[in-house]
Design an enzyme around this catalytic site. Structure first.
Site, PDB file in Angstrom:
ATOM      1  N   ARG A 254       0.879  -1.172   0.000  1.00  0.00           N
ATOM      2  CA  ARG A 254       0.000   0.000   0.000  1.00  0.00           C
ATOM      3  C   ARG A 254       0.910   1.214   0.000  1.00  0.00           C
ATOM      4  O   ARG A 254       1.954   1.215   0.672  1.00  0.00           O
ATOM      5  CB  ARG A 254      -0.894   0.047   1.247  1.00  0.00           C
ATOM      6  CG  ARG A 254      -2.040  -0.936   1.250  1.00  0.00           C
ATOM      7  CD  ARG A 254      -3.150  -0.564   0.251  1.00  0.00           C
ATOM      8  NE  ARG A 254      -4.269  -1.485   0.276  1.00  0.00           N
ATOM      9  CZ  ARG A 254      -4.402  -2.536  -0.543  1.00  0.00           C
ATOM     10  NH1 ARG A 254      -3.502  -2.787  -1.477  1.00  0.00           N
ATOM     11  NH2 ARG A 254      -5.461  -3.313  -0.446  1.00  0.00           N
ATOM     12  N   GLU A 283      -3.927   7.451  -3.728  1.00  0.00           N
ATOM     13  CA  GLU A 283      -4.553   6.978  -4.977  1.00  0.00           C
ATOM     14  C   GLU A 283      -5.950   7.586  -5.146  1.00  0.00           C
ATOM     15  O   GLU A 283      -6.672   7.684  -4.162  1.00  0.00           O
ATOM     16  CB  GLU A 283      -4.679   5.444  -4.945  1.00  0.00           C
ATOM     17  CG  GLU A 283      -3.345   4.761  -5.022  1.00  0.00           C
ATOM     18  CD  GLU A 283      -3.433   3.232  -4.944  1.00  0.00           C
ATOM     19  OE1 GLU A 283      -4.522   2.675  -5.150  1.00  0.00           O
ATOM     20  OE2 GLU A 283      -2.404   2.620  -4.673  1.00  0.00           O
ATOM     21  N   HIS A 301      -1.842   0.572  -9.729  1.00  0.00           N
ATOM     22  CA  HIS A 301      -2.477  -0.445  -8.866  1.00  0.00           C
ATOM     23  C   HIS A 301      -3.074  -1.592  -9.698  1.00  0.00           C
ATOM     24  O   HIS A 301      -4.287  -1.789  -9.734  1.00  0.00           O
ATOM     25  CB  HIS A 301      -3.548   0.190  -7.961  1.00  0.00           C
ATOM     26  CG  HIS A 301      -3.793  -0.618  -6.720  1.00  0.00           C
ATOM     27  ND1 HIS A 301      -4.123  -0.066  -5.511  1.00  0.00           N
ATOM     28  CD2 HIS A 301      -3.761  -1.969  -6.491  1.00  0.00           C
ATOM     29  CE1 HIS A 301      -4.280  -1.016  -4.609  1.00  0.00           C
ATOM     30  NE2 HIS A 301      -4.064  -2.184  -5.178  1.00  0.00           N
TER      31      HIS A 301
HETATM   32  N1  LIG Z   1      -0.950  -4.247  -5.287  1.00  0.00           N
HETATM   33  C1  LIG Z   1      -1.998  -5.049  -5.167  1.00  0.00           C
HETATM   34  O1  LIG Z   1      -2.843  -5.134  -6.045  1.00  0.00           O
HETATM   35  C2  LIG Z   1      -2.112  -5.883  -3.927  1.00  0.00           C
HETATM   36  C3  LIG Z   1      -2.730  -7.153  -4.030  1.00  0.00           C
HETATM   37  C4  LIG Z   1      -2.828  -7.924  -2.878  1.00  0.00           C
HETATM   38  C5  LIG Z   1      -2.321  -7.447  -1.669  1.00  0.00           C
HETATM   39  N2  LIG Z   1      -1.731  -6.222  -1.628  1.00  0.00           N
HETATM   40  C6  LIG Z   1      -1.169  -5.723  -0.368  1.00  0.00           C
HETATM   41  O2  LIG Z   1      -0.141  -6.596   0.045  1.00  0.00           O
HETATM   42  C7  LIG Z   1      -0.201  -6.748   1.454  1.00  0.00           C
HETATM   43  C8  LIG Z   1       0.405  -8.078   1.827  1.00  0.00           C
HETATM   44  O3  LIG Z   1      -0.438  -9.105   1.356  1.00  0.00           O
HETATM   45  P1  LIG Z   1      -0.270 -10.629   1.818  1.00  0.00           P
HETATM   46  O4  LIG Z   1      -1.410 -11.369   1.215  1.00  0.00           O
HETATM   47  O5  LIG Z   1       1.111 -11.089   1.566  1.00  0.00           O
HETATM   48  O6  LIG Z   1      -0.523 -10.477   3.388  1.00  0.00           O
HETATM   49  P2  LIG Z   1      -0.111 -11.491   4.540  1.00  0.00           P
HETATM   50  O7  LIG Z   1      -0.988 -11.170   5.681  1.00  0.00           O
HETATM   51  O8  LIG Z   1      -0.054 -12.876   4.015  1.00  0.00           O
HETATM   52  O9  LIG Z   1       1.394 -11.052   4.868  1.00  0.00           O
HETATM   53  C9  LIG Z   1       1.749  -9.865   5.476  1.00  0.00           C
HETATM   54  C10 LIG Z   1       2.954 -10.146   6.352  1.00  0.00           C
HETATM   55  O10 LIG Z   1       3.411  -8.906   6.901  1.00  0.00           O
HETATM   56  C11 LIG Z   1       3.810  -9.163   8.232  1.00  0.00           C
HETATM   57  N3  LIG Z   1       3.800  -7.913   8.991  1.00  0.00           N
HETATM   58  C12 LIG Z   1       2.752  -7.214   9.461  1.00  0.00           C
HETATM   59  N4  LIG Z   1       3.165  -6.116  10.118  1.00  0.00           N
HETATM   60  C13 LIG Z   1       4.515  -6.137  10.057  1.00  0.00           C
HETATM   61  C14 LIG Z   1       5.509  -5.277  10.553  1.00  0.00           C
HETATM   62  N5  LIG Z   1       5.195  -4.190  11.255  1.00  0.00           N
HETATM   63  N6  LIG Z   1       6.795  -5.591  10.301  1.00  0.00           N
HETATM   64  C15 LIG Z   1       7.107  -6.705   9.615  1.00  0.00           C
HETATM   65  N7  LIG Z   1       6.201  -7.559   9.129  1.00  0.00           N
HETATM   66  C16 LIG Z   1       4.925  -7.277   9.350  1.00  0.00           C
HETATM   67  C17 LIG Z   1       2.811 -10.181   8.753  1.00  0.00           C
HETATM   68  O11 LIG Z   1       3.320 -10.897   9.863  1.00  0.00           O
HETATM   69  C18 LIG Z   1       2.630 -11.067   7.531  1.00  0.00           C
HETATM   70  O12 LIG Z   1       3.529 -12.150   7.539  1.00  0.00           O
HETATM   71  C19 LIG Z   1      -1.705  -6.666   1.754  1.00  0.00           C
HETATM   72  O13 LIG Z   1      -1.946  -6.252   3.080  1.00  0.00           O
HETATM   73  C20 LIG Z   1      -2.198  -5.664   0.745  1.00  0.00           C
HETATM   74  O14 LIG Z   1      -2.235  -4.376   1.299  1.00  0.00           O
HETATM   75  C21 LIG Z   1      -1.639  -5.429  -2.732  1.00  0.00           C
END
Ligand SMILES: NC(=O)c1ccc[n+]([C@@H]2O[C@H](COP(=O)([O-])OP(=O)(O)OC[C@H]3O[C@@H](n4cnc5c(N)ncnc54)[C@H](O)[C@@H]3O)[C@@H](O)[C@H]2O)c1
Length: 340
Positions: A254, A283, A301
């Site tokens: 994000r 955005e 995005h």
């Molecule tokens: N660009 C896009 O179209 C798109 C698509 C899907 C997801 N996303 C974004 O990607 C992010 C990640 O997705 P995901 O499915 O891998 O999520 P996920 O929940 O599987 O993984 C996120 C990881 O981040 C870790 N985390 C959380 N806070 C943290 C911190 N302060 N320091 C270190 N690690 C931390 C969590 O422990 C987890 O392992 C989503 O939250 C979303 O915002 C973007």
């Protein structure tokens, strides 16, 4: 047939459009009454809800784009929605548009679509990583402008082979991207709140380091953590200063996990060498300092913007709606509510 606590037919509030999974949604419509708001703005949506239009709805399905109608699903909005609402099924992995503590306080459970997004978003991460490292933005623009490689030859890019990829947030997408980057000969380090089990680390071929080491030793830093109050601007001026000069930053998470104005300054000074970005802090507005910088490889995005993945996400979100109606539980409740 699924029915609500008072024995009447269940009602589902549809916030946004079903684009692809039409037959699964038709099956929901045969189980429950689907209510679609007429409102096109947050004020009108709140007024419509207060007028009783959504009375009796127990489940809401929402899309990322429905933000344009409702704004953030926060305490104010939840207070305007009927008390019958028990489940919010979000179509997306990132659910920062939903105030989860406000939902928890009202006994509302929230789901997202984990894993369905992993391949497409990680693919986009790799695409941005390569595009930024190879400095492809200016030559793509010059070719389209009919100027071949431009008036001055584009600067040479860099190869991924042998470079250290630091992944901040090693969840589904981070792990998927790590495996793919390995194929490009990259060395993978990561920082996550919880260290992965040793066998998972070995399978991915990634080494856990503390965040300071990650910032200091990465040639490319990929942001893959959720946006929440703890991660907002987790990367800003102070963190850029700790990085290797000329680092490449990739962000598919994000926009607001990084301070966008600080990134613009770090790019200007050369502390950040290049950036590959899918997401932006405000955005659909993109900081002009990113648009005008030829070392930024930018897409709007597009992380999950494929037929296959958008279908998987809709199917997943709809399966949450179905479970909520039929069994009163969610398939994939968000991590913050898993222990409730
Ligand atoms: N660009 C896009 O179209 C798109 C698509 C899907 C997801 N996303 C974004 O990607 C992010 C990640 O997705 P995901 O499915 O891998 O999520 P996920 O929940 O599987 O993984 C996120 C990881 O981040 C870790 N985390 C959380 N806070 C943290 C911190 N302060 N320091 C270190 N690690 C931390 C969590 O422990 C987890 O392992 C989503 O939250 C979303 O915002 C973007």
């Amino acid at each position: 047939m699924a029915s609500s606590a008072n024995g009447s037919r269940s009602k589902v509030l549809l916030l946004g459009e079903i684009e692809l999974a039409h037959s699964s949604w038709s099956a929901i419509a045969s189980l429950a009454d689907v209510i679609t708001p007429a409102a096109t703005s947050r004020d009108a949506f709140i007024a419509e809800s207060l007028s009783g239009a959504f009375e009796g709805c127990s489940v809401a399905y929402r899309t990322f784009a429905s933000f344009s109608i409702t704004g953030k699903i926060d305490g104010e909005l939840l207070d305007a929605l009927p008390p019958s609402l028990r489940f919010i099924c979000h179509n997306g992995a990132g659910y920062d548009q939903v105030d989860v503590p406000a939902c928890t306080a009202r006994g509302i459970r929230v789901s997202n679509t984990p894993t369905a997004v992993d391949d497409a978003t990680a693919d986009m991460g790799i695409f941005l990583l390569l595009g930024a490292l190879r400095n492809l933005a200016p030559s793509i623009a010059s070719l389209r402008a009919g100027e071949w490689r431009g008036k001055t030859p584009p600067a040479l890019g860099h190869d991924p082979q042998g470079k250290v990829l630091g992944i901040l947030g090693m969840g589904g997408i981070g792990r998927n991207m790590a495996k793919k980057a390995k194929v490009f000969g990259m060395e993978i380090r990561y920082y996550n709140r919880t260290k992965l089990d040793a066998d998972v680390e070995q399978d991915i071929g990634a080494e856990w380091v503390d965040i300071e080491t990650l910032l200091k030793e990465s040639d490319v830093l990929s942001l893959n953590l959720p946006l929440n109050p703890n991660t907002r601007h987790i990367i800003s001026t102070k963190e850029f200063a700790k990085m290797k000069r000329g680092i490449t930053i990739v962000n598919t998470a994000r926009g607001a996990v990084m301070d966008e104005a600080a990134l613009v300054e770090a790019l200007k000074s050369g502390q950040v060498g290049s950036a590959g970005l899918d997401v932006y802090e405000f955005e659909p507005d993109v900081h002009p300092g990113l648009i005008e910088n030829p070392r930024c490889f930018l897409v709007p995005h597009m992380g999950t913007h494929t037929v296959e993945t958008e279908t998987k996400m809709e199917e997943w979100a709809i399966s949450n709606v179905r479970m909520a109606i039929e069994s009163g539980v969610l398939r994939s409740v968000v991590p913050e509510q898993r222990s409730l």
